[in-house]
Write an enzyme that holds these catalytic residues in place. Structure first.
Site, PDB file in Angstrom:
ATOM      1  N   ASP A 159      -4.340   1.037  -5.233  1.00 49.88           N
ATOM      2  CA  ASP A 159      -4.347   1.881  -6.432  1.00 49.88           C
ATOM      3  C   ASP A 159      -3.500   2.556  -7.234  1.00 49.88           C
ATOM      4  O   ASP A 159      -3.954   2.584  -8.451  1.00 49.88           O
ATOM      5  CB  ASP A 159      -5.293   2.580  -5.169  1.00 49.88           C
ATOM      6  CG  ASP A 159      -7.192   1.993  -5.144  1.00 49.88           C
ATOM      7  OD1 ASP A 159      -7.401   1.178  -5.778  1.00 49.88           O
ATOM      8  OD2 ASP A 159      -7.276   3.066  -4.293  1.00 49.88           O
TER       9      ASP A 159
HETATM   10  P1  NAP Z   1      -5.259   1.136  -0.841  1.00 48.59           P
HETATM   11  O1  NAP Z   1      -6.105   1.754  -2.466  1.00 48.59           O
HETATM   12  O2  NAP Z   1      -6.520   1.907   0.150  1.00 48.59           O
HETATM   13  O3  NAP Z   1      -5.336  -0.169  -0.632  1.00 48.59           O
HETATM   14  C1  NAP Z   1      -4.636  -0.735   0.416  1.00 48.59           C
HETATM   15  C2  NAP Z   1      -4.391  -2.542   0.367  1.00 48.59           C
HETATM   16  O4  NAP Z   1      -3.958  -2.662   1.206  1.00 48.59           O
HETATM   17  C3  NAP Z   1      -5.421  -3.103   0.515  1.00 48.59           C
HETATM   18  O5  NAP Z   1      -5.999  -3.482  -0.931  1.00 48.59           O
HETATM   19  C4  NAP Z   1      -5.275  -3.770   1.357  1.00 48.59           C
HETATM   20  O6  NAP Z   1      -5.737  -5.377   1.224  1.00 48.59           O
HETATM   21  C5  NAP Z   1      -4.267  -3.760   2.101  1.00 48.59           C
HETATM   22  N1  NAP Z   1      -4.247  -4.104   3.383  1.00 48.59           N
HETATM   23  C6  NAP Z   1      -4.399  -3.816   4.264  1.00 48.59           C
HETATM   24  N2  NAP Z   1      -4.449  -4.515   5.763  1.00 48.59           N
HETATM   25  C7  NAP Z   1      -3.502  -4.810   5.472  1.00 48.59           C
HETATM   26  C8  NAP Z   1      -2.753  -5.522   6.512  1.00 48.59           C
HETATM   27  N3  NAP Z   1      -3.236  -6.056   7.202  1.00 48.59           N
HETATM   28  N4  NAP Z   1      -1.690  -6.386   5.905  1.00 48.59           N
HETATM   29  C9  NAP Z   1      -0.507  -6.386   4.752  1.00 48.59           C
HETATM   30  N5  NAP Z   1      -1.785  -5.904   3.590  1.00 48.59           N
HETATM   31  C10 NAP Z   1      -2.707  -5.361   4.075  1.00 48.59           C
HETATM   32  O7  NAP Z   1      -3.804   1.427  -0.952  1.00 48.59           O
HETATM   33  P2  NAP Z   1      -2.736   2.949  -1.563  1.00 48.59           P
HETATM   34  O8  NAP Z   1      -2.618   1.410  -3.079  1.00 48.59           O
HETATM   35  O9  NAP Z   1      -1.810   3.183  -0.900  1.00 48.59           O
HETATM   36  O10 NAP Z   1      -3.654   4.038  -2.137  1.00 48.59           O
HETATM   37  C11 NAP Z   1      -4.028   5.062  -1.345  1.00 48.59           C
HETATM   38  C12 NAP Z   1      -5.505   5.293  -2.232  1.00 48.59           C
HETATM   39  O11 NAP Z   1      -5.952   6.334  -0.631  1.00 48.59           O
HETATM   40  C13 NAP Z   1      -5.909   5.906  -3.205  1.00 48.59           C
HETATM   41  O12 NAP Z   1      -7.027   5.695  -3.434  1.00 48.59           O
HETATM   42  C14 NAP Z   1      -6.003   7.209  -2.911  1.00 48.59           C
HETATM   43  O13 NAP Z   1      -6.037   7.899  -3.879  1.00 48.59           O
HETATM   44  C15 NAP Z   1      -6.179   7.314  -2.004  1.00 48.59           C
HETATM   45  N6  NAP Z   1      -6.356   8.448  -1.346  1.00 48.59           N
HETATM   46  C16 NAP Z   1      -5.113   9.034  -0.389  1.00 48.59           C
HETATM   47  C17 NAP Z   1      -4.661   9.726   0.083  1.00 48.59           C
HETATM   48  C18 NAP Z   1      -3.482  10.137   0.550  1.00 48.59           C
HETATM   49  O14 NAP Z   1      -3.172  11.575   0.692  1.00 48.59           O
HETATM   50  N7  NAP Z   1      -2.534   9.559   0.746  1.00 48.59           N
HETATM   51  C19 NAP Z   1      -5.749  11.472  -0.428  1.00 48.59           C
HETATM   52  C20 NAP Z   1      -6.692  10.977  -0.614  1.00 48.59           C
HETATM   53  C21 NAP Z   1      -7.287   9.848  -1.249  1.00 48.59           C
HETATM   54  P3  NAP Z   1      -6.448  -6.203   1.625  1.00 48.59           P
HETATM   55  O15 NAP Z   1      -7.386  -6.245   2.545  1.00 48.59           O
HETATM   56  O16 NAP Z   1      -6.574  -7.949   0.634  1.00 48.59           O
HETATM   57  O17 NAP Z   1      -5.030  -6.822   2.634  1.00 48.59           O
END
Ligand code: NAP
Length: 497
Positions: free
Chosen positions: A424
């Site tokens: 994301d």
């Molecule tokens: P993300 O959008 O959750 O995407 C994580 C990606 O990691 C997934 O598409 C997945 O794809 C891949 N993945 C999972 N396991 C894996 C593995 N073993 N090896 C390689 N890839 C792997 O992560 P992000 O870009 O870090 O975004 C964070 C999200 O969390 C945002 O939507 C944000 O708004 C939300 N959030 C974060 C917080 C915070 O404080 N950090 C708070 C609230 C909400 P595959 O399944 O294809 O591998």
């Protein structure tokens, strides 16, 4: 003795503030945790010297409390996986809210217990002095209003108000945090408890306020019990409709509320350490909540109430085109011949525990004079600072780690941007596609790099459920596989050059 107790509380409060300040940077965070921990030990141990806490039973209860809670925290803290940290924070935060509410409960019970005795003691004196029966004296006193004992009368109006407010906030934070834990841990999926959930929420909130006011004036245990039950119910009803993606924001909000409840209860029992620590936690939690909401381009009210309205909009049609992939080895070689590489970690790096292999890879690249930087999005992973903690754990120097605002301009001058387990936070739809549900969320502009390598297991969407146009970009190559295995393949390829 009281001087020792009060100065120890002050010392503990100072340590909490210094600890929190040190926690604001990964460089000093470890030290900050230690200081705050020492403050907590001092505040806990000095309870033994508190004039109100004398007697073997009380000492025994404190020791049992410390042993059970300390033992559980030690055990769970050691075995928790980095990816489960948000759940753990939710759980600990809930305990804080529960503890604040429990203090309010104990104070109210104590007030209730002393009320009838006061009346009877006065009646006894009156009966003796006036030479009338005890019953007649009691009736006379009640007629004068002495029987209208209330929690406010027993505690004092100011203490009663703060104790009641702290109880409401604490109970909501307690049960709400437990729901947050259950949702983040995948134990609860439902978004609704009753069909008209929003009306139910308003009714429960109104009832909680009414019973809060009644508690102020009451001498009835039943009213107090109903008030506490309504607070617990409200926490559940508020937290259930909130979507999983918003949970970390809500946990931060509950954390701020817990701080407030602790400060109120600190006032109620005259404990300066609780007042100061609670206020600091309340302020820090409020700021963090605002920062997270801003980084997700959401307002707090949208986070709180979006789940109550009509269900969230459907995702746009999604990007078209075709994903092209390369092997880990070829990707490693591409990086080895680049001049500038920027690595963008996300939640998947935490799942794969790939940070150590990535750092090994970076050291090899640096030996070949490749300039490598890390770019961190404020909400990458599942809690603020998630990626910083992982990279610090792997030994990555802090000066290689850059925040979004500092590095976003540099992608246009980057040869290879490597996205590992992020989705994301690098989705160009958030920047370019007004119809996208995540439109407006600031992102890392990795698509502006000359080449983009995306390490993930498949082509699926990220946490928000929105498909990622980046994966279909002309300059993007997917490196499919588990993050750690791919990073290892890259390491072997660079070593073999
Ligand atoms: P993300 O959008 O959750 O995407 C994580 C990606 O990691 C997934 O598409 C997945 O794809 C891949 N993945 C999972 N396991 C894996 C593995 N073993 N090896 C390689 N890839 C792997 O992560 P992000 O870009 O870090 O975004 C964070 C999200 O969390 C945002 O939507 C944000 O708004 C939300 N959030 C974060 C917080 C915070 O404080 N950090 C708070 C609230 C909400 P595959 O399944 O294809 O591998």
């Amino acid at each position: 003795m009281n001087f020792i107790v009060q100065s120890s509380y002050l010392l503990a409060a100072i340590l909490f503030i210094l600890g929190l300040k040190a926690m604001s940077s990964p460089r000093t965070a470890r030290k900050g945790i230690m200081w705050a921990g020492v403050g907590m030990v001092i505040a806990t141990l000095v309870t033994f010297l508190h004039p109100a806490v004398q007697g073997f039973t009380n000492y025994l209860l404190i020791i049992i409390g410390i042993a059970v809670a300390g033992g559980l925290a030690w055990w769970s803290g050691r075995r928790v996986a980095m990816t489960e940290m948000p759940q753990m924070v939710a759980l600990y935060n809930g305990m804080g809210g529960g503890a604040a509410a429990a203090i309010a409960g104990v104070e109210m019970l104590r007030a209730l217990r002393t009320m009838p005795n006061d009346l009877m003691a006065q009646a006894q004196t009156l009966a003796t002095d006036a030479g009338i029966s005890l019953a007649a004296a009691e009736a006379a006193l009640r007629a004068e209003g002495a029987g209208n004992a209330s929690i406010a009368g027993a505690l004092g109006a100011d203490v009663a108000i703060l104790a009641i407010l702290g109880a409401l906030i604490g109970t909501v934070a307690f049960s709400g945090s437990l729901i947050a834990w259950a949702k983040l841990d995948g134990r609860m999926k439902r978004n609704r408890l009753v069909p008209a959930q929003s009306i139910a929420n308003v009714v429960i909130f109104a009832l909680a306020i009414i019973f809060g006011i009644m508690t102020f004036y009451t001498d009835s245990l039943a009213v107090v019990v109903i008030f506490f039950a309504l607070g617990l119910l409200l926490g559940v009803f508020v937290a259930v409709p909130i979507g999983g993606a918003d949970m970390p924001v809500i946990i931060s909000l509950f954390n701020a509320l817990t701080g407030l409840a602790v400060a109120f209860e600190g006032y109620a029992i005259g404990n300066p350490a609780m007042i100061i620590a609670g206020t600091v936690v309340g302020a820090a939690g409020t700021l963090l909540t605002q920062l997270m909401a801003k980084a997700m381009n959401r307002s707090i009210s949208n986070v709180l109430f979006a789940g109550l309205g009509s269900q969230t909009q459907a995702a746009s049609d999604g990007p078209g085109g075709e994903m092209r992939d390369v092997s880990a080895e070829d990707a490693g070689i591409m990086m080895a011949y680049a001049e500038r590489v920027v690595i963008v970690p996300g939640y998947g790096m935490a799942v794969a525990q790939a940070q150590h292999k990535i750092w090994e890879l970076v050291e090899l690249l640096q030996d070949r004079d490749v300039e490598v930087k890390f770019a961190i999005h404020p909400v990458a992973g599942r809690m603020p600072g998630h990626m910083n903690v992982l990279l610090a754990e792997a030994g990555v120097p802090y000066d290689m780690i850059h925040d979004m605002e500092d590095i976003n301009e540099e992608f246009a001058m980057t040869d290879v941007a490597v996205v590992i387990g992020a989705n994301d936070v690098v989705n160009p739809a958030a920047r370019d596609d007004e119809s996208s549900p995540i439109y407006g969320m600031p992102i890392l502009n990795v698509d502006e790099a000359e080449n983009v390598l995306v390490i993930k297991r498949g082509g699926g969407a990220g946490f928000s459920g929105v498909e990622n146009a980046l994966f279909f970009g002309e300059n993007t190559r997917m490196v499919f596989g588990d993050g750690q295995k791919v990073a290892n393949g890259m390491v072997q390829a660079v070593k073999g050059l």
